[in-house]
Design an enzyme around this catalytic site. Structure first.
Site, PDB file in Angstrom:
ATOM      1  N   ASN A   1     111.663 166.250 -66.278  1.00 42.82           N
ATOM      2  CA  ASN A   1     112.658 166.771 -65.483  1.00 42.82           C
ATOM      3  C   ASN A   1     114.055 166.671 -65.951  1.00 42.82           C
ATOM      4  O   ASN A   1     114.977 166.032 -65.767  1.00 42.82           O
ATOM      5  CB  ASN A   1     112.680 165.987 -64.163  1.00 42.82           C
ATOM      6  CG  ASN A   1     112.616 164.312 -64.574  1.00 42.82           C
ATOM      7  OD1 ASN A   1     112.650 164.083 -65.700  1.00 42.82           O
ATOM      8  ND2 ASN A   1     112.996 163.698 -63.796  1.00 42.82           N
TER       9      ASN A   1
ATOM     10  N   HIS B   1     120.636 156.071 -65.763  1.00 42.45           N
ATOM     11  CA  HIS B   1     121.553 156.833 -64.924  1.00 42.45           C
ATOM     12  C   HIS B   1     122.936 156.624 -65.312  1.00 42.45           C
ATOM     13  O   HIS B   1     123.311 155.063 -65.764  1.00 42.45           O
ATOM     14  CB  HIS B   1     121.258 156.567 -63.401  1.00 42.45           C
ATOM     15  CG  HIS B   1     119.940 157.126 -62.912  1.00 42.45           C
ATOM     16  ND1 HIS B   1     119.972 158.442 -62.497  1.00 42.45           N
ATOM     17  CD2 HIS B   1     118.673 156.365 -62.433  1.00 42.45           C
ATOM     18  CE1 HIS B   1     118.680 158.490 -62.396  1.00 42.45           C
ATOM     19  NE2 HIS B   1     118.143 157.624 -61.955  1.00 42.45           N
TER      20      HIS B   1
ATOM     21  N   ASP C   1     108.304 154.165 -67.059  1.00 39.03           N
ATOM     22  CA  ASP C   1     109.231 155.183 -66.183  1.00 39.03           C
ATOM     23  C   ASP C   1     110.634 154.766 -66.547  1.00 39.03           C
ATOM     24  O   ASP C   1     111.529 154.568 -65.324  1.00 39.03           O
ATOM     25  CB  ASP C   1     108.915 154.845 -64.629  1.00 39.03           C
ATOM     26  CG  ASP C   1     109.429 155.981 -63.637  1.00 39.03           C
ATOM     27  OD1 ASP C   1     109.965 156.723 -64.306  1.00 39.03           O
ATOM     28  OD2 ASP C   1     109.313 155.770 -62.517  1.00 39.03           O
TER      29      ASP C   1
END
Length: 454
Positions: free
Chosen positions: A102, A319, A315
């Site tokens: 992604n 950010h 995972d």
């Protein structure tokens, strides 16, 4: 422990380590492989060019392999780059990571996955294996170029729309059928989108008290149930990403008992944190799938201990500060995890007696390498600690304690849920094919400059 690297081709004698937490031994690393493992190698038998590392009672494990890492490059270099993310991986004891698709642009073509793979090789911290998207643009409408990505220089074997669920059963079936041709695996982000519209956290008593829209466990479990049956029907491999509920554990256990070729992962944060963390409205704890209940935490720990859950995967989701430093509803989902994963597994599974260090090697190295099909060949990962095997190693001090400081980590982002918490264990050294990437707990920049993508 002390040592001073002089070149990436140094030999190392690791004195007094405990392979897999067992008896002390000396390990000689030479020419990129494990050359000797003996109770004691005499000083006179130590090669003249070997750097002696006093590592008494450090636990030696095979280099860790992460099947689920978000490196953000290309497109979101403001949050993480391949260089910063893989440096963080090395600091956490990893020697290989699988970079999720992604990105911007999405890794749905041979060109993009090769770009990620080449940048990873040039960075030199760990082996980077791109994960290819299942669908074009992660839109869930049309299969991506699975065959072209598999045949590219990156040799992609893991495909996932992670961040989004492949919710269309016809598309999921086609993907499972397609990857059989090159022994690939589809890694599913199990989330029925119609059941999670607007969801902010786990659906339960806490979400009701806080007035936040709930993400029900059945949204995960319904997709897993569907997909294990599809995998059985077409005879293909399925991997379940970041399993988080007690019901999901039972479904995977049932599927394995039926002989279905399914594997599953759990994240470190789902092994310890619960939805109670949301009471402070701190967006650091906003993650997808959400933090669940204590009963779910207990179930996933049990599933990892008994082998129902095959691996621990981070995972790792960095950010930018502005994406987390805001109100809960507007905040991005995700947490960093590469530099705390091994400590969390030690705290929740090893120190509690649920796993041995040999088990940790299985769930954090051998199994993820096997699932990703990177356990053979010249650059094999997840191999045993044995003479002649590639010297991909991590040395950890299990007696150490540390307080996590998000701003002091190697990752470019600070959104760790463990900031300010004390965790056991410390990665002291990491070796990638005999080249030290971390020594004395710090990345070895000089060796990388000299060694590149060796």
């Amino acid at each position: 422990m002390s040592a001073a690297p002089t070149s990436p081709t140094d030999s190392y004698l690791l004195r007094g380590v405990r392979p897999l937490g067992g008896e002390r031994a000396d390990v000689l690393v030479r020419d990129g492989v494990i050359a000797r493992i003996e109770p004691r190698i005499a000083d006179g038998d130590v090669p003249a060019d070997a750097t002696v590392v006093e590592a008494t009672d450090l636990v030696a494990l095979p280099g860790l392999v992460d099947l689920h890492t978000h490196l953000r490059e290309p497109g979101r270099e403001d949050t993480e780059t391949i260089a910063s993310g893989t440096r963080a991986a090395a600091a956490g004891g990893f020697t290989a990571v699988h970079a999720m698709a992604n990105t911007t642009p999405v890794a749905d073509t041979a060109g993009v996955v090769e770009q990620v793979w080449r940048i990873g090789r040039d960075a030199g911290w760990v082996d980077v294996h791109p994960v290819g998207a299942v669908s074009v643009g992660l839109a869930g409408e049309q299969l991506a170029e699975l065959g072209a990505m598999a045949q590219s220089a990156a040799r992609v074997r893991v495909f996932s729309d992670d961040g989004k669920c492949v919710s269309d059963p016809v598309l999921m079936r086609r993907a499972l059928e397609y990857v059989k041709a090159f022994d690939g695996v589809v890694a599913q982000h199990a989330q029925e989108p119609r059941l999670t519209e607007g969801a902010q956290m786990n659906e339960g008593a806490v979400s009701a008290e806080l007035g936040l829209a709930g993400w029900p466990a059945v949204a995960e479990e319904a997709i897993i149930a569907r997909d294990v049956l599809l995998a059985e029907h077409v005879g293909s491999r399925l991997h379940v990403c970041h399993l988080s509920t007690a019901g999901s554990v039972e479904l995977v256990r049932w599927a394995k008992g039926r002989g279905i070729d399914v594997t599953a992962e759990v994240t470190p944060h789902h092994l310890v944190l619960t939805d109670e963390e949301a009471r402070g409205y701190d967006p650091t704890f906003k993650v997808n799938p959400p933090l669940r209940t204590q009963a779910d935490v207990d179930a996933v720990r049990e599933g990892l201990a008994d082998g129902t859950i095959d691996i621990v995967a981070t995972d790792h989701a960095p950010h930018a500060r502005e994406d987390k430093d805001c109100e809960w509803a507007a905040a991005a989902f995700g947490m960093t995890g590469l530099e705390t994963a091994l400590s969390v597994v030690q705290a929740t599974m090893v120190d509690t007696g649920s796993l041995t260090w040999a088990d940790v090697a299985r769930v954090m190295s051998a199994n993820p390498a096997r699932i990703g099909r990177i356990d053979t060949g010249e650059r094999a990962q997840g191999r045993p600690l044995a003479v002649g095997e590639p010297a991909n190693l991590v040395l950890v001090d299990p007696a150490a304690r540390r307080v996590v400081d998000g701003r002091a980590q190697q990752t470019a982002s600070a959104n760790t849920p463990f900031a300010g918490r004390e965790l056991p264990g410390r990665v002291v050294a990491t070796f990638l094919r005999g080249r030290a990437t971390v020594l004395d707990g710090s990345p070895v920049e000089a060796a990388l400059v000299a060694g590149g993508a060796r």
